[in-house]
Design a protein around this motif. Structure first.
Motif, short mmCIF file in Angstrom:
data_model
loop_
_atom_site.label_atom_id
_atom_site.label_comp_id
_atom_site.label_asym_id
_atom_site.label_seq_id
_atom_site.Cartn_x
_atom_site.Cartn_y
_atom_site.Cartn_z
N GLN A 40 3.38 2.80 3.13
CA GLN A 40 4.84 2.76 3.10
C GLN A 40 5.43 4.08 3.59
O GLN A 40 6.40 4.11 4.36
N LEU A 41 4.82 5.18 3.17
CA LEU A 41 5.31 6.50 3.58
C LEU A 41 4.96 6.78 5.04
O LEU A 41 5.76 7.38 5.77
N ASP A 42 3.78 6.36 5.48
CA ASP A 42 3.40 6.57 6.87
C ASP A 42 4.35 5.82 7.81
O ASP A 42 4.78 6.36 8.84
N LEU A 43 4.67 4.59 7.47
CA LEU A 43 5.58 3.80 8.30
C LEU A 43 6.98 4.41 8.33
O LEU A 43 7.65 4.44 9.36
N LEU A 44 7.40 4.92 7.19
CA LEU A 44 8.72 5.54 7.11
C LEU A 44 8.78 6.83 7.92
O LEU A 44 9.71 7.04 8.71
N ASN A 45 7.79 7.68 7.74
CA ASN A 45 7.82 8.99 8.39
C ASN A 45 7.49 8.94 9.87
O ASN A 45 7.88 9.82 10.62
N GLN A 46 6.78 7.91 10.30
CA GLN A 46 6.45 7.81 11.72
C GLN A 46 7.45 6.99 12.52
O GLN A 46 7.73 7.29 13.68
N ASP A 102 0.84 -1.19 0.00
CA ASP A 102 0.00 0.00 0.00
C ASP A 102 0.88 1.25 0.00
O ASP A 102 1.70 1.45 0.91
N ASN A 103 0.72 2.08 -1.01
CA ASN A 103 1.63 3.21 -1.20
C ASN A 103 1.64 4.17 -0.02
O ASN A 103 2.70 4.57 0.47
N LYS A 104 0.48 4.57 0.43
CA LYS A 104 0.41 5.53 1.53
C LYS A 104 0.98 4.94 2.81
O LYS A 104 1.68 5.63 3.57
N TYR A 126 9.67 -2.77 -0.47
CA TYR A 126 8.92 -2.61 -1.72
C TYR A 126 9.56 -1.47 -2.50
O TYR A 126 9.34 -0.29 -2.23
N THR A 127 10.41 -1.81 -3.47
CA THR A 127 11.28 -0.81 -4.10
C THR A 127 10.52 0.21 -4.93
O THR A 127 11.07 1.26 -5.25
N ALA A 162 8.38 2.07 -3.84
CA ALA A 162 8.27 3.24 -2.96
C ALA A 162 9.45 4.19 -3.12
O ALA A 162 9.32 5.39 -2.86
N TYR A 163 10.60 3.67 -3.56
CA TYR A 163 11.78 4.52 -3.70
C TYR A 163 11.62 5.59 -4.77
O TYR A 163 12.39 6.56 -4.81
N ASN A 164 10.61 5.42 -5.62
CA ASN A 164 10.38 6.38 -6.69
C ASN A 164 9.22 7.33 -6.41
O ASN A 164 8.90 8.17 -7.25
N PHE A 165 8.61 7.22 -5.23
CA PHE A 165 7.53 8.13 -4.88
C PHE A 165 8.07 9.56 -4.78
O PHE A 165 9.19 9.78 -4.30
N VAL A 166 7.27 10.52 -5.20
CA VAL A 166 7.68 11.93 -5.11
C VAL A 166 7.97 12.32 -3.65
O VAL A 166 9.00 12.93 -3.36
N ASP A 167 7.08 11.96 -2.74
CA ASP A 167 7.27 12.32 -1.33
C ASP A 167 8.48 11.61 -0.72
O ASP A 167 9.09 12.12 0.22
N PHE A 168 8.82 10.46 -1.25
CA PHE A 168 9.97 9.71 -0.75
C PHE A 168 11.27 10.48 -1.00
O PHE A 168 12.23 10.36 -0.25
N ASN A 169 11.27 11.25 -2.06
CA ASN A 169 12.50 11.93 -2.48
C ASN A 169 12.56 13.40 -2.09
O ASN A 169 13.44 14.13 -2.53
N LYS A 170 11.63 13.82 -1.23
CA LYS A 170 11.66 15.21 -0.78
C LYS A 170 12.73 15.42 0.29
O LYS A 170 13.12 14.49 0.99
#
Length: 419
Positions: A334-340, A330-332, A347-348, A350-358
């Motif tokens: 992955q970012l929630d787990l990373l940021n929290q 689940d895309n969202k 899941y690679t 995710a490495y290309n998500f725009v928010d991932f690279n901010k």
């Protein structure tokens, strides 16, 4: 039929197709929600409990007729048999660390549900080395949950005061020279490290050179030239008191207060802990890749991770698999787990998500992107079924105190004795 009419009809057809596909997708989601019902329990350790609890909560919000509960225990690796047998806890899913996975598969594969055919749609988007570690005799018995790429977090304010340009730090020799200077001028601990399974400095350095306790052939590799280089570097760090070991991640972070530790080896979980503990210290810290052993050498290393295993005794195999699929892709989420929590995705995509690279404002740097590049450039570790046993024996010999006070030949002989 004129050209204008044809265009209108074509556009209408496209809109109808898009709408139909959308309805089909939404209907599929609703159907899945109806099909997935029942309760499952995930048994995991204290490190991963909050992460999996977040994933369970998000899954439960979507699938109203099902419920995923998370049970947190102190240790899963050393209690796999009792957990699979539901001796103390009921478990549909449990977590097992990378280093223990091959041992668990060799001992308990008959108690674990195979997942070979249920993840084909996204298997190739998971880290290949992690998937290989979960595979035995061509069958997939688990899926990776997280990974721990490594970098160095350092006091950019103190480095600047000492006239250090980190762009000139290319090798461990460069880093050591900086450490000698800063230690002499400040009296602080130049580098901190946590001495646990995921932060073993010796195994980390070996991974950087493309080896581990076992070489690619599955044989012990301590007599290799690569391990000789690891030991020589460790001898300098510990012999000159440039590095200090901490018992836990929280103990290291606490040691950053009052300029006591000026740099440390970190994975993404440290990043979140640092920002949460010292939210106003953003002007102090920056991040860089590990130095290489030689100019132009490898600067990437990754060590540690855990895996999701489905208990063959489960009565809710479909629900368990659906939860794992959601939790990993689940895309969202992955970012929630990373940021929290700093949980780094396997899941690679995710490495290309725009928010991932901010850029992360605390470091004024694209920190997650840096870790992604480290992960993708790292060597895999050859875990074997005997890895946990060998690791426990070696850890009694390869300690900072021994490296500092004994010569390397004696240490190598002691390793052979213990093995």
């Amino acid at each position: 039929m004129n050209k204008c009419t044809k265009v209108i009809l074509s556009l209408t057809s496209v809109i109808i197709l898009i709408f139909a596909a959308s309805c089909s997708k939404n209907q599929s989601a609703r159907d899945d929600g109806k099909a997935l019902h029942g309760n499952i329990e995930v048994v995991t350790d204290t490190e991963h409990g909050p992460q999996l609890k977040l994933a369970a909560d998000k899954f439960n919000e979507i699938h109203k007729k099902s419920k995923v509960d998370v049970i947190v225990v102190k240790d899963t690796d050393n209690n796999v048999r009792s957990i699979l047998d539901n001796y103390r806890y009921h478990s549909d899913i449990l977590t097992v660390s990378d280093s223990c996975m091959k041992h668990v598969l060799s001992a308990y594969s008959d108690k674990i549900l195979k997942m070979t055919n249920s993840v084909n749609s996204y298997k190739n988007n998971l880290l290949g080395d992690k998937v290989s570690n979960d595979t035995m005799k061509g069958s997939l018995y688990a899926l990776p949950w997280d990974t721990y790429p490594k970098a160095i977090v350092y006091r950019k304010d103190i480095f600047y005061q000492e006239g250090v340009d980190v762009n000139n730090i290319k090798t461990w020799s460069d880093y050591i020279e900086v450490g000698r200077k800063i230690k002499k001028n400040t009296g602080g601990t130049f580098m901190g490290n946590v001495s646990d399974c995921n932060d073993n400095i010796f195994l980390l350095l070996a991974n950087q050179l493309g080896t581990s306790y076992f070489n690619e052939s599955g044989k012990l590799g301590f007599k290799s030239q690569k391990w000789a280089r690891v030991m020589e570097l460790a001898k300098i760090f510990y012999g000159e008191d440039l590095i200090k070991d901490f018992d836990s991640k929280s103990a290291l972070i606490d040691g950053l207060n009052e300029n006591k530790v000026l740099s440390f080896i970190a994975d993404p979980t440290y990043i979140k802990l640092l920002m949460n503990t010292y939210p106003k210290d953003n002007y102090k810290w920056s991040i860089m890749k590990l130095p290489a052993f030689e100019p132009g050498g490898n600067r990437d290393a990754s060590l540690g991770g855990t895996n999701l295993v489905i208990n063959k005794n489960t009565k809710q195999a479909n629900l368990a698999q659906a939860f794992i699929n959601f939790a990993l892709t689940d895309n969202k989420l992955q970012l929630d787990l990373l940021n929290q929590y700093g949980r780094f995705p396997v899941y690679t995509t995710a490495y290309n998500f725009v928010d991932f690279n901010k850029r992360i404002s605390y470091f004024n740097d694209r920190v997650w992107d840096l870790f992604a590049r480290v992960e993708e450039g790292s060597f895999g570790i050859n875990y074997t079924k005997n890895f946990p046993q060998i690791r426990d024996k070696i850890s009694k010999v390869l300690t900072g105190i021994n490296i500092k006070n004994q010569n390397l030949k004696n240490i190598e002989e002691n390793i052979e004795i213990h093995l």
